[in-house]
Design an enzyme around this catalytic site. Structure first.
Site, PDB file in Angstrom:
ATOM      1  N   GLY A  70      87.091 -36.854   1.716  1.00  0.00           N
ATOM      2  CA  GLY A  70      86.602 -38.047   1.044  1.00  0.00           C
ATOM      3  C   GLY A  70      85.627 -38.803   1.928  1.00  0.00           C
ATOM      4  O   GLY A  70      85.551 -38.580   3.144  1.00  0.00           O
ATOM      5  N   GLY A 119      90.437 -34.488   1.531  1.00  0.00           N
ATOM      6  CA  GLY A 119      90.260 -34.471   0.086  1.00  0.00           C
ATOM      7  C   GLY A 119      89.934 -33.108  -0.478  1.00  0.00           C
ATOM      8  O   GLY A 119      90.192 -32.837  -1.654  1.00  0.00           O
ATOM      9  N   GLU A 142      93.392 -36.489   9.547  1.00  0.00           N
ATOM     10  CA  GLU A 142      93.367 -37.947   9.378  1.00  0.00           C
ATOM     11  C   GLU A 142      93.847 -38.741  10.589  1.00  0.00           C
ATOM     12  O   GLU A 142      93.421 -39.881  10.787  1.00  0.00           O
ATOM     13  CB  GLU A 142      94.189 -38.333   8.146  1.00  0.00           C
ATOM     14  CG  GLU A 142      93.530 -37.998   6.821  1.00  0.00           C
ATOM     15  CD  GLU A 142      93.632 -36.531   6.445  1.00  0.00           C
ATOM     16  OE1 GLU A 142      92.974 -36.120   5.476  1.00  0.00           O
ATOM     17  OE2 GLU A 142      94.371 -35.784   7.123  1.00  0.00           O
ATOM     18  N   ASP A 150      96.789 -37.774   3.240  1.00  0.00           N
ATOM     19  CA  ASP A 150      97.064 -38.315   1.907  1.00  0.00           C
ATOM     20  C   ASP A 150      96.806 -37.231   0.864  1.00  0.00           C
ATOM     21  O   ASP A 150      97.223 -36.109   1.053  1.00  0.00           O
ATOM     22  CB  ASP A 150      96.262 -39.596   1.666  1.00  0.00           C
ATOM     23  CG  ASP A 150      94.754 -39.378   1.691  1.00  0.00           C
ATOM     24  OD1 ASP A 150      94.295 -38.412   2.337  1.00  0.00           O
ATOM     25  OD2 ASP A 150      94.029 -40.180   1.070  1.00  0.00           O
TER      26      ASP A 150
END
Length: 340
Positions: A70, A119, A142, A150
């Site tokens: 992302g 992502g 991350e 996530d």
């Protein structure tokens, strides 16, 4: 295909029973932005009940990346601007697509050729079929930018064999095609040179074509290190993991310890707690927990600093607050989970 201004960032078409999605921002490694997420949701919604679509494929343009994640630079800009609503809208829309993929009623085939991080895993791992070429590289990096794994990672990482999920979550280690097959992140290995033939066969024979075109996966380094990973990452507590790595006393454990010491201490502790909770939750529950957790984590000073050091300035010199895992309080970690 290029990501010139005249071309859409997501290309879609339906032909011979296949709904084809191509992420089309190769110059930025097909990093996701809000417009791309909206286009993905629109296509998947339109094809869900369309009898002309028997299966869906998704791939990245350019040959270097499936999807590198992302747009964390955009999220950082929102944080610095004080626009919490924009950040929450981004994550919420992305997570809705992740859940849509996991619950999709038709075969969903991700063709992962090149880099797939963050992502990008959210657009692939939740699908029914995940094909990796010999050029595939997957990671959840991350903790290096003080976010946390996530896109439903709190659901799928704890369910990998042994303690592989926690190891990948904390270290951000990059895994090869062989590793991805071994860990269950991917289902089939197909060489890059055979992808065109596979896509033609999918249109003709459906997902039965996958077994016919799959090759034996390359060797897995995760398999080689699996026993040490399971020993050293047995605890859900980061300090206990650091102590276990020190006691292991091998070249692998020393490298792994050095890696963890470079990550955001707060992010490491948050991530360990997240996967512990996610191990007993459903995917929808995990996605809801992650969305609530983003609200506090992106406001923590480490996030803006981590993205600055790794993505914006690329100086690789983040100054974490606090600077060491030993200084992270359990209360501070739990405070980020309040309401999560």
């Amino acid at each position: 295909m290029t990501d010139a201004a005249t071309e859409p960032s997501v290309l879609t078409e339906v032909a011979h029973g296949v709904g084809r999605i191509v992420l089309n921002r190769p110059r930025v490694l097909n990093v996701l932005d809000p417009e791309m997420i909206a286009a993905l949701a629109s296509a998947l919604t339109a094809w869900r009940d369309d009898p002309a679509v028997r299966l869906v494929t998704i791939e990245g343009a350019g040959g270097r990346a499936f999807c590198a994640g992302g747009n964390v630079r955009l999220i950082r800009d929102n944080v610095l601007r004080g626009d919490a609503a924009a950040s929450e809208a981004f994550f919420a829309a992305e997570y809705r697509v992740n859940r849509m993929i996991a619950e999709y009623p038709k075969p969903y085939v991700a063709l992962i050729d090149g880099l797939s991080m963050g992502g990008g895993l959210g657009l692939s791992v939740h699908g029914s079929h995940r094909v990796v070429t010999e050029h595939a590289v997957m990671a959840m990096p991350e903790t290096a930018i003080a976010l946390f794994p996530d896109i439903g990672a709190s659901y799928f990482l704890p369910r990998l064999p042994g303690r592989l999920g926690l190891y990948l979550a904390l270290t951000g280690a990059r895994v090869s095609a062989g590793d991805a097959i071994y860990a269950g992140l991917a289902t089939h290995h197909v060489p890059r040179a055979s992808l065109a033939a596979l896509k033609a066969a999918l249109a003709r024979d459906g997902v039965a074509a996958l077994a016919a075109h799959a090759h034996a996966p390359p060797e897995s380094l995760l398999a080689r290190d699996r026993a040490a990973i399971d020993r050293c990452f047995a605890a859900d507590d980061v300090m206990a993991i650091l102590r276990a790595l020190e006691a292991e006393g091998t070249e692998w454990s020393r490298r792994t310890l050095e890696t963890l010491r470079r990550m955001s201490p707060t992010s490491l502790c948050v991530t360990a707690e997240l996967l512990k909770r996610g191990a007993t939750m459903t995917l929808p529950e995990c996605l809801a927990m992650e969305l609530r957790l983003t609200r506090g984590v992106i406001r923590h000073p480490d996030f803006a600093e981590g993205v600055r050091a790794q993505v914006v300035d690329k100086t690789r010199d983040p100054r974490w607050q606090p600077a060491r895992v030993e200084e992270v309080s359990r209360e501070a970690v739990l405070a980020l989970f309040e309401g999560a």
